[in-house]
Design a protein around this motif. Structure first.
Motif, PDB file in Angstrom:
ATOM      1  N   HIS A   1       0.814  -1.167  -0.021  1.00 19.43           N
ATOM      2  CA  HIS A   1       0.284  -0.114   0.031  1.00 19.43           C
ATOM      3  C   HIS A   1       0.727   1.114   0.028  1.00 19.43           C
ATOM      4  O   HIS A   1       2.044   1.223   0.500  1.00 19.43           O
TER       5      HIS A   1
ATOM      6  N   ALA B   1      -3.463  -7.979   5.813  1.00 20.51           N
ATOM      7  CA  ALA B   1      -4.268  -7.507   4.993  1.00 20.51           C
ATOM      8  C   ALA B   1      -5.722  -7.357   5.520  1.00 20.51           C
ATOM      9  O   ALA B   1      -6.489  -6.318   5.284  1.00 20.51           O
ATOM     10  N   GLU B   2      -6.046  -8.050   6.675  1.00 19.31           N
ATOM     11  CA  GLU B   2      -7.197  -8.150   7.577  1.00 19.31           C
ATOM     12  C   GLU B   2      -7.216  -6.582   8.299  1.00 19.31           C
ATOM     13  O   GLU B   2      -8.439  -5.987   8.456  1.00 19.31           O
TER      14      GLU B   2
ATOM     15  N   TRP C   1      -5.505  -4.102   8.022  1.00 16.56           N
ATOM     16  CA  TRP C   1      -5.528  -2.918   7.004  1.00 16.56           C
ATOM     17  C   TRP C   1      -7.161  -2.582   6.404  1.00 16.56           C
ATOM     18  O   TRP C   1      -7.549  -1.603   6.412  1.00 16.56           O
ATOM     19  N   ASP C   2      -7.591  -3.684   6.098  1.00  8.87           N
ATOM     20  CA  ASP C   2      -8.770  -3.676   5.735  1.00  8.87           C
ATOM     21  C   ASP C   2      -9.958  -2.960   6.764  1.00  8.87           C
ATOM     22  O   ASP C   2     -10.685  -1.956   6.572  1.00  8.87           O
TER      23      ASP C   2
ATOM     24  N   GLU D   1      -9.177   0.621   5.204  1.00  6.10           N
ATOM     25  CA  GLU D   1     -10.262   0.697   4.389  1.00  6.10           C
ATOM     26  C   GLU D   1     -11.552   0.984   4.723  1.00  6.10           C
ATOM     27  O   GLU D   1     -12.333   1.736   3.967  1.00  6.10           O
ATOM     28  N   ARG D   2     -11.933   0.184   5.798  1.00  4.15           N
ATOM     29  CA  ARG D   2     -13.460   0.315   6.184  1.00  4.15           C
ATOM     30  C   ARG D   2     -13.744   1.410   7.282  1.00  4.15           C
ATOM     31  O   ARG D   2     -14.526   1.485   7.796  1.00  4.15           O
TER      32      ARG D   2
END
Lengths: 495, 505
Positions: free
Chosen positions: A144, A481-482, A484-485, A489-490
């Motif tokens: 990212h 990844a989770e 970060w999400d 992201e969320r």
């Protein structure tokens, strides 16, 4: 304002242009123009800075002085500004700029993702928390666009990493201490995602993060490891509870906490529900369970670990973790002695350093060694040999009183070796996927019973070993990844 | 010399009290038959005879209660969890006759855990209340007022033993005559018989199959002993939960408070029942109780038993004349979480708008008054009508409340907010915070609620009550219609939940 060094004036002049540009941009974004009298400010700021707006005061102080203000400073300055048109704000800029901070390069980061790695970037040591922060940040840097940051000395301001610090994150190794901090660029976050994947508990850092999270339009997220200093204060250094409570005071205003287990989520959620007493809703909390990637030891490591740990043909019982009281190693010694007296044959090895409150453990180990029991301790072990030791062990023990995750439980299972661990919290979560026996860590006999079973019942041992090998693997890539999400992201839309 | 006793220990005297304490323990654990007759024997003979029987009982791994009582009697101190576990493990690995001698040797080698020089009494199946701070100190703010209103009411209706701690904070003791007066006759000047006081000698008090009530937040030094008592002694531990400010609002308190409170929480998590003084306080502690499930504990059963809100006694009498210039009365110790700073800011805005009123502040300086002091100094320098009264007597407080136009108490965090309830009971409207316990009190009328972190909201509320006589009068009428919760009701409900309930776990 008599003796202001020329360097200060030059710094303010150039930083004012930064500040002006950012606030003009804000207005184009449709933010209603609520400027109040700003006659006490220099001309360049009068039409863009609302000296009574707390976010504007925070930003103005941060950019012009190069140092982040705490909450009380911002609130008191904004209040006084109401009556003097911003004169107090300008005085604060003058008072809080230091010779040192006037020399720093300042950059305002707008709409970036900033990842705060102050502690992890400062060392190549690997405690549990640093391992998580480093493994996670390394993958985020790979996948990212983000800016990793640290703090200037004394936690005055957020700054970019030096090359050496960045290497420590990305390679996990670098020169131990390079004093390259002062010239790094100071970063003032504005409409950023600010993410802290480590424990940021230093009091000065907590105070500034509190102001950043509460008073500015930045969005904030953090990895939550545990609340042990508050929920199990009897097992931590005296004094750490206050430091940790200061961290919670800042986290109270964060948007999101990604906890490393369901048990840690239960701790943080309990804390958050207490916040109803002060009319604060607190962050959104979600568990993102840590991974464990088992390493396969090579032949050299296996040979070295065999000669180090195996005693004749005795089965090896392995205990990994520092000897602090929370890890309950005195119960392990007692359970082992009960079984040795029953005539069971096994050796017992502890891998982990001495820690606060470990004197009683050390004494008891010496007692048992004098009586000829096959028990010993190892304080430093390479990763390769540790993974080899896990493989060589008949079983491992981890009967802790409270853990955010219980890394040695996950590592043992990752190596295919059955483990005995506590019947609650994060340890029970790990045990639920197979390969473990659970016990009541407050009951030595419960621990002794489980150990007897694993030493004497080959069928149970084989079943648990098989279960351990069949556990689903969870990788650092998945975890990073989770998180970060969830944190980035969320995260909620910018306010 | 012992610091606590102030005189040299006499070996034979110590053995006499050791005989006494172990007899008390043996009576509880083994019955009278175990005592036998050792009359005429030298001091210590009885102790060694009893230790043998008691240790045999303690070898049963399920009898942590017996081990707790034996250690308490032997050392004159409640054991910690570590001491209990060490003793239990020692008994499992050591032959009986060696264990007996080792225990007595340990007492001789380590006589300063508690008070080996004092006899003990057992409260069997009763109720003990820890009132240590109120017994030792004259301080009379929030918690102390609750204790001094509640515990004397309990004592009048029930069989209750009030206790303090020995100076090492390792075991309970009886109260001395002046100490009992501070708890049960506070504010009066009771006659204390000088001869009786001179001859007073404390006794250790040990609960057995009893309910122990912590009516205060105990001294941090008690944590380790209390955690063991709650978990292993067979007694039940009940608490009044006031607030968790040092954790939930740590940034408003000194770090030492947070450390001490975290020690208290090591006791709370093992307690059986906790009565929060408001819904808000109950929610705070329930949140903590939920967080300890992560370590396999249930935490205490938490329930709200709302504090009383009676007008202080001096409130009776004709209404005080209201001053021509309206008075805004600011109540509370001057420290960050009380948030008087925001009210002063609102007042300055309104003075600048041309409103005419006086601000009076009642309450002593707290742990840090840096910010508020600067604000007060600035206002005084600008000749604003601000009066700092400091700490005042109950009578003076009532006089101030009655002559004020309204009270402002917009705290950032309160377990209850006693000043709000008392002002309302006196008939004076209150501006208070719109969350937590303050909002609960406001529900029954007489208040304007505001977000205490919002200077504009506080300003608007003050402006309204200073300029809208109808609104002020409406709130004043509401105060008259508020139901008054009495200390009698509080004391009865608290007893019912903390002590009397049959379904205690």
């Amino acid at each position: 304002m008599a003796h202001i060094p020329a360097g200060h004036r030059a710094a303010w002049a150039s930083r004012m242009q930064l500040l002006r540009a950012v606030l003009l941009d804000d207005r184009r974004d449709g933010e209603p123009d609520q400027r109040r009298a700003a006659g006490g400010l220099p001309d360049a700021l009068r039409d863009v800075v609302d000296p009574c707006n707390r976010a504007h005061v925070w930003l103005t102080l941060a950019v012009l002085t190069g140092r982040l203000p705490d909450r009380t400073t911002v609130v008191e300055v904004a209040r006084a500004d109401e009556f003097d048109g911003g004169l107090t704000l300008w005085r604060a800029v003058v008072d809080l700029t230091t010779r040192e901070s006037a020399g720093w390069t300042v950059r305002v980061a707008v709409d970036e993702v900033l990842v705060d790695l102050a502690h992890t970037a400062s060392t190549v040591l690997t405690t549990g928390i640093q391992r998580v922060a480093r493994e996670t940040a390394r993958r985020w840097l790979r996948d990212h666009a983000l800016t990793p940051v640290s703090w200037s000395h004394g936690f005055q301001s957020i700054r970019e990493l030096t090359a050496v610090e960045r290497e420590r994150i990305e390679q996990g190794r670098a020169e131990e201490d390079v004093d390259a901090r002062p010239e790094a660029t100071v970063v003032v976050p504005w409409h950023c995602r600010y993410v802290v994947p480590e424990l940021a508990a230093e009091p000065a850092r907590s105070a500034r993060l509190l102001a950043l999270a509460e008073l500015t339009p930045n969005r904030t997220g953090v990895i939550g490891f545990d609340c042990v200093p508050i929920t199990s204060a009897e097992t931590t250094h005296t004094g750490f509870a206050a430091v940790f409570a200061g961290n919670l005071a800042a986290i109270r205003h964060f948007d999101r906490v990604a906890t490393i287990s369901g048990a840690a989520a239960a701790e943080y959620s309990g804390w958050r529900s207490s916040l109803s007493a002060i009319g604060v809703s607190g962050p959104l909390i979600e568990a993102v369970q840590l991974p464990v990637e088992a390493a396969v030891p090579d032949a050299d490591d296996l040979a070295a670990a065999s000669s180090r740990f195996l005693v004749g043909g005795l089965p090896l019982v392995l205990v990994v973790g520092s000897h602090e009281p929370r890890k309950n190693h005195l119960a392990v010694l007692h359970a082992a002695e009960l079984l040795w007296r029953e005539g069971l044959q096994f050796s017992l090895s502890f891998v982990g350093g001495n820690a606060w409150g470990s004197a009683g453990f050390t004494r008891r180990v010496l007692d048992l060694q004098r009586q000829g029991r096959p028990v010993d301790t190892e304080s430093r072990l390479s990763d390769g040999r540790l993974w080899a030791a896990y493989r060589l062990a008949r079983c491992t023990l981890f009967p802790s009183f409270n853990e955010g995750f219980g890394l040695p439980v996950a590592e043992s299972l990752g190596a295919g070796t059955p483990v005995i661990t506590s019947s609650f919290g994060s340890m029970a979560e790990l045990a639920a996927e197979g390969g473990a026996l659970t016990c009541d860590p407050h009951d030595d006999h419960s621990l002794a019973d489980a150990l007897r079973t694993l030493l004497t019942d080959d069928a149970v041992h084989a079943r648990l070993s098989e279960e351990a090998r069949r556990r689903p693997t969870r990788t650092w890539d998945m975890y990073a990844a989770e998180v970060w999400d969830f944190l980035v992201e969320r995260g909620p839309a910018d306010a | 010399m012992t610091r606590t006793a102030g005189r040299r220990w006499d070996g034979a005297d110590l053995l006499v009290v050791l005989d006494q304490r172990l007899s008390v323990a043996a009576h509880a654990l083994l019955g009278d038959d175990a005592l036998g007759t050792t009359d005429g024997q030298p001091p210590g003979v009885r102790a060694s005879a009893l230790v043998a029987q008691l240790i045999r009982l303690c070898q049963d791994p399920s009898r942590s209660d017996a081990r707790w009582l034996l250690l308490t009697a032997a050392f004159g101190a409640f054991p910690t969890v570590d001491q209990l576990k060490t003793f239990g493990r020692f008994l499992e690995l050591t032959p009986l006759e060696i264990a007996e001698a080792a225990l007595l040797a340990d007492v001789l080698n380590d006589p300063r855990r508690g008070r080996v020089d004092l006899p003990m009494t057992l409260v069997d199946g009763g109720t003990l209340v820890d009132v240590d701070f109120c017994a030792r100190n004259d301080t009379h703010t929030g918690i102390h007022r609750v204790v001094r209103e509640t515990i004397p009411r309990w004592a009048a209706r029930h069989d209750v033993t009030a206790v303090a701690w020995v100076d090492k904070y390792t075991v309970f003791r009886t109260l001395g005559p002046p100490e009992a007066a501070r708890v049960f006759d506070y504010g009066t000047r009771p006659h204390i018989d000088a001869a009786g006081e001179a001859s007073y000698r404390p006794q250790l008090v040990v609960p057995w199959r009893s309910v122990v009530v912590l009516s205060e937040v105990p001294d941090p030094r008690t944590s380790r002993c209390l955690a063991a008592l709650a978990r292993y002694s067979g007694n039940r531990l009940s608490l009044i939960g006031y607030d968790m400010i040092p954790i939930t609002s740590a940034e408003t308190r000194p770090p030492s408070d947070s450390v001490a409170f975290a020690g208290y929480l090591t006791v709370v998590k093992h307690a059986h029942r906790l009565a929060g003084i408001s819904r808000s306080a109950a929610a705070e502690f329930a949140g903590f109780a939920a967080s300890v499930t992560a370590q396999g504990l249930a935490g205490p059963e938490v329930r709200e038993v709302q504090l009383a809100g009676e007008a202080p006694r001096a409130a009776a009498g004709p209404p005080a004349p209201r001053a021509a210039r309206p008075v805004v009365l600011c109540l509370g110790t001057r420290e960050p979480h009380k948030n008087q700073r925001a009210t002063l800011h609102a007042a300055e805005r309104l003075w600048r708008e041309g409103l005419d009123f006086e601000v009076r502040l009642v309450g002593g300086p707290g742990w840090s008054d840096t910010v508020i002091r600067r604000a007060i100094d600035d206002l005084l320098a600008a000749r604003r009508p601000v009066t700092v009264l400091g700490r005042v007597s109950d009578e003076k407080l009532i006089e101030e409340i009655r002559s004020a136009s309204f009270v402002v108490f917009a705290s950032l965090h309160e377990g209850y907010g006693l000043p709000v309830a008392e002002a309302l009971a006196t008939g004076t409207p209150v501006v208070t915070s719109n969350f937590g316990s303050q909002a609960e009190i406001a529900e029954a009328g007489g208040c304007l609620t505001v977000d205490p972190r919002d200077d504009d909201a506080i300003t608007a509320a003050l402006r309204r009550l200073l300029t809208d006589a109808d609104e002020l009068e409406r709130l004043r009428r509401e105060t008259a219609a508020r139901p008054v919760r009495t200390w009698d009701e509080y004391a009865d409900e608290l007893w019912e939940f903390l002590v009397a309930s049959e379904d205690m776990p």
